[in-house]
Design an enzyme around this catalytic site. Structure first.
Site, PDB file in Angstrom:
ATOM      1  N   GLY A   1       0.816  -1.213   0.000  1.00 44.40           N
ATOM      2  CA  GLY A   1       0.000   0.000   0.000  1.00 44.40           C
ATOM      3  C   GLY A   1       0.845   1.257   0.000  1.00 44.40           C
ATOM      4  O   GLY A   1       2.077   1.208   0.097  1.00 44.40           O
ATOM      5  N   ARG A   2       0.184   2.400  -0.089  1.00 42.33           N
ATOM      6  CA  ARG A   2       0.899   3.681  -0.167  1.00 42.33           C
ATOM      7  C   ARG A   2       1.782   3.927   1.054  1.00 42.33           C
ATOM      8  O   ARG A   2       2.952   4.274   0.932  1.00 42.33           O
ATOM      9  CB  ARG A   2      -0.109   4.827  -0.309  1.00 42.33           C
ATOM     10  N   ILE A   3       1.211   3.757   2.234  1.00 43.66           N
ATOM     11  CA  ILE A   3       1.985   4.015   3.453  1.00 43.66           C
ATOM     12  C   ILE A   3       2.985   2.893   3.690  1.00 43.66           C
ATOM     13  O   ILE A   3       4.098   3.128   4.160  1.00 43.66           O
ATOM     14  CB  ILE A   3       1.068   4.178   4.680  1.00 43.66           C
TER      15      ILE A   3
ATOM     16  N   GLY B   1      -2.682   1.646  11.703  1.00 44.30           N
ATOM     17  CA  GLY B   1      -3.346   2.823  11.158  1.00 44.30           C
ATOM     18  C   GLY B   1      -4.489   2.463  10.239  1.00 44.30           C
ATOM     19  O   GLY B   1      -4.972   3.302   9.478  1.00 44.30           O
TER      20      GLY B   1
ATOM     21  N   HIS C   1      -9.863  14.820   0.780  1.00 42.69           N
ATOM     22  CA  HIS C   1      -8.895  13.781   0.416  1.00 42.69           C
ATOM     23  C   HIS C   1      -8.949  13.499  -1.087  1.00 42.69           C
ATOM     24  O   HIS C   1      -9.873  13.935  -1.778  1.00 42.69           O
ATOM     25  CB  HIS C   1      -9.161  12.482   1.182  1.00 42.69           C
ATOM     26  N   HIS C   2      -7.981  12.735  -1.555  1.00 40.20           N
ATOM     27  CA  HIS C   2      -7.882  12.331  -2.959  1.00 40.20           C
ATOM     28  C   HIS C   2      -9.110  11.534  -3.405  1.00 40.20           C
ATOM     29  O   HIS C   2      -9.851  10.984  -2.581  1.00 40.20           O
ATOM     30  CB  HIS C   2      -6.612  11.499  -3.178  1.00 40.20           C
TER      31      HIS C   2
ATOM     32  N   LYS D   1      -9.884   7.664  -2.233  1.00 41.77           N
ATOM     33  CA  LYS D   1     -10.119   7.269  -0.837  1.00 41.77           C
ATOM     34  C   LYS D   1     -11.484   6.604  -0.721  1.00 41.77           C
ATOM     35  O   LYS D   1     -12.492   7.134  -1.186  1.00 41.77           O
ATOM     36  CB  LYS D   1     -10.031   8.477   0.091  1.00 41.77           C
TER      37      LYS D   1
ATOM     38  N   GLY E   1     -11.317   8.549   8.732  1.00 40.37           N
ATOM     39  CA  GLY E   1     -11.118   8.120  10.110  1.00 40.37           C
ATOM     40  C   GLY E   1     -10.605   9.253  10.982  1.00 40.37           C
ATOM     41  O   GLY E   1     -10.979   9.374  12.151  1.00 40.37           O
TER      42      GLY E   1
END
Length: 254
Positions: free
Chosen positions: A10-12, A91, A147-148, A151, A157
């Protein structure tokens, strides 16, 4: 401390791998959980991690798991951690009641922290929101998050966490004070959240405190997603010697 990254594709997750490449304040990447082939070249890392789709082996190889995955993925991870307890930093958002219950069970055995947003700025933002909600008793509170366009969850959240902070400060009924779709007059003991989606916005949250004749706005903008990865690593360092408990992110500021 040996770190396992769950949700590495994922991104993170990718940003976590990048931060851990040369070691981060004594943290070493020891294991990476992947369901499919991982694109990351680990030959440049200070330590060669275990890259596996075996969840039990992944957990055994680390001392702390950092999770940025999906709700079902976290649920599977918690089942493995209940068998082999390790420190957890998560997260992942949009969790079901059953997953949260498993998290509470794990917190009886190890320190863990689950937060909707790991940035240090948001940690401080929450404290400012609590103070403003408490002191500006007559102000109407409204939250706007942007947000983008990819999402999946709305409201975010983080916005929900900010809502809980404000509602708690006011003593509102958290189950009934939230408004995400408004028609007609605004009720006094309510807090609204508006969710905007577009482009590639990493994340922006604004809380307005509206009084007669004036208003105050608190705002936090994420300009780079690396803040979430660095924040999670700082949480892992903070949890290292803590007692078994489910910690709140605001506790990092004492």
């Amino acid at each position: 401390m040996k770190i396992g990254v769950y949700g590495a594709s994922g991104r993170i997750g990718k940003l976590l791998l990048e931060e851990l490449k040369g070691g981060y304040k004594g943290l070493a990447l020891s294991s990476v959980f992947v369901r499919q082939k991982c694109e990351t070249d680990f030959s440049h890392f200070s330590h060669s991690p275990l890259v596996t789709n075996d969840l039990k082996a992944f957990v055994r190889a680390c001392e702390c798991v950092i999770d940025f995955s999906l709700p079902k993925g976290l649920d599977h991870l918690l089942e493995a951690l209940l068998e082999c307890p390790k420190i957890l930093v998560s997260g992942t958002t949009g969790l079901e009641k059953e997953t949260l219950e498993k998290m509470q069970q794990l917190a009886l055995r190890v320190p863990l922290l689950h937060a909707h947003n790991m940035s240090l700025g948001i940690m401080m933002f929450n404290q400012l929101a609590f103070l403003a909600s408490l002191k500006l008793k007559d102000a109407d509170i409204e939250i706007v998050e942007t947000h983008h366009n990819l999402k999946k969850d709305a409201p975010s959240g983080t916005a929900l966490s900010l809502y809980e902070t404000c509602a708690k400060a006011r003593g509102y009924d958290e189950k009934n004070a939230l408004t995400t779709h408004r028609e007609g007059l605004r009720s006094k003991e309510s807090i609204g959240i508006a969710a905007l989606r577009g482009g590639d916005v990493a994340g922006k949250h604004t809380i307005g405190f509206y009084l007669e004749g004036e208003y105050i706005e608190l705002s936090h903008t994420a300009t780079n997603r690396s803040i979430f990865a660095k924040g999670a690593l700082e949480v892992a360092l903070w949890l290292k010697d803590k007692a078994a408990k489910k910690y709140e992110i605001n506790e990092m500021f004492g």
